[in-house]
Design an enzyme around this catalytic site. Sequence first.
Site, PDB file in Angstrom:
ATOM      1  N   GLY A  36       0.776  -1.259   0.139  1.00  0.00           N
ATOM      2  CA  GLY A  36      -0.054   0.256   0.140  1.00  0.00           C
ATOM      3  C   GLY A  36       0.652   1.272  -0.124  1.00  0.00           C
ATOM      4  N   GLY A  37       1.992   1.227   0.053  1.00  0.00           N
ATOM      5  CA  GLY A  37       2.951   2.127   0.162  1.00  0.00           C
ATOM      6  C   GLY A  37       2.706   3.310   1.265  1.00  0.00           C
ATOM      7  CG  HIS A 440     -29.275  30.325  -4.960  1.00  0.00           C
ATOM      8  ND1 HIS A 440     -28.462  31.130  -4.532  1.00  0.00           N
ATOM      9  CD2 HIS A 440     -30.441  30.396  -4.062  1.00  0.00           C
ATOM     10  CE1 HIS A 440     -29.081  31.817  -3.213  1.00  0.00           C
ATOM     11  NE2 HIS A 440     -30.362  31.808  -3.392  1.00  0.00           N
TER      12      HIS A 440
END
Length: 460
Positions: A36-37, A440
């Site tokens: 997964g580093g 909006h």
Amino acid sequence: MRHHDLVVIGAGSGNAVVDDSFADLDVAIVEERWFGGTCLNAGCIPSKMLAHTAQVARTVRDAGTYDVDAGPGGVRWRAVRDRVFRRLDAEREKGRRGREGQDFITVYEGRARFTGPRTLRIERSDGGARDIGAAQVVVAAGGRPLIPPPVADSGLPYETSDTVMRLDDPPRRLAILGGGYIAAELAEVFAAAGSSVTVVEKERRLLGPQDETVSERFTELVRSRYDLRLGRELMRVDGRPGALRLTLDDGSTAEADLLLVAVGRVPNSDRLDLEAAGVATHDDGRVIVDRCQRTSAEGVFALGDICSPVPLKHVANREAEVVAHNLRHPDELVTCDHERVPAAVFTQPQIASVGLTEQECRDRGPDYAVGTAAYADTAYGWAMEDNTGFCKVLAEPDSGRLLGAHLMGAQAPALIQPLVLAVTLGIDAATLAGAPYWIHPALTEVVENALLDLDLDPHR
């Protein structure tokens, strides 16, 4: 020596290269530390899980702004830490087991270094070693925190982003060396957890690479939260573990129970013996690649922090896609574009950017127009009682082509995405402002208002 069709060095974004389309090959993945580093284990994901927790804590603390009575309390650090890392550690092991269970993949644990063209020695932590070869190699060994000499030479303990999030308890006094996005995010996390934070940064502002307006306003906002030592360099670290003294270049000192070093990262290229493979590097250690992610050595590709000029996870993921395609389709190569890469900082307030900053526009010389809008001038900004958030856009006055965009405020990383699309796809500012409906009273109106604020040539 066992010979593989493909060897991937690094199981972070490198792991994403190999999918089921490679099932006809003999593939090896070599990982020294964790599947997964950095992103999964010590970077993007845990830091943002902690940053969101800090944001919740700040919202509770400031509930009185909205006439809401909130009871006393605080961040239960160990519970938060365990919640975060129980999940992420399980994901890491799930990823490893998944790869080990695939018949066409061999997982090697250890540090890989080249012994020749596309040949590697894998050195295990127990002292054992194994030699392997490959028809093709992907270098995705990532990077590591940079430790400046005054810290390294002191012999005293320190933490980095690799380690600090797993602490048992937040320090009472935390000194952070560095003023970039890692430092800013972790300062927010530990301040919410109850730490008194001192930030030492050699630049005059925090987040210096950001647009100047973002950097200036963010620095002023956090002056009341932290002890800022800006424009100062660290000269020496003395004391003992748990009672550190930082001496700065002006002779002033800062006392801390713990030091977090966050001055940048360096690629792990110096650990791979790249010269033996014929892989060239830039002066800063990054592996040199072309737009197809090919290195100077035949059959060797690279991706991620070890080579990228933009060391961000979403960039590494894109590079992994390019490498995967080019490995399987050598006659139909695709390229990776590092222009117009968006980025975000998950502080409070959040920050997001894409394209050029205003200082870069000035330095490059062409005319540009600036449009700005405040959260406070939108209906949802009123609901949030937000008096600091803003959006800033930069565009060519004649064509309306967007050059850059910068937001500071709630939901900034999400709000910037319409501007990322416009910058990427060439949608001019007038078209983006006028063609679609803008809901909006959603917060996206701050983006619309910034676009409408641009002074563009009406005869274009």
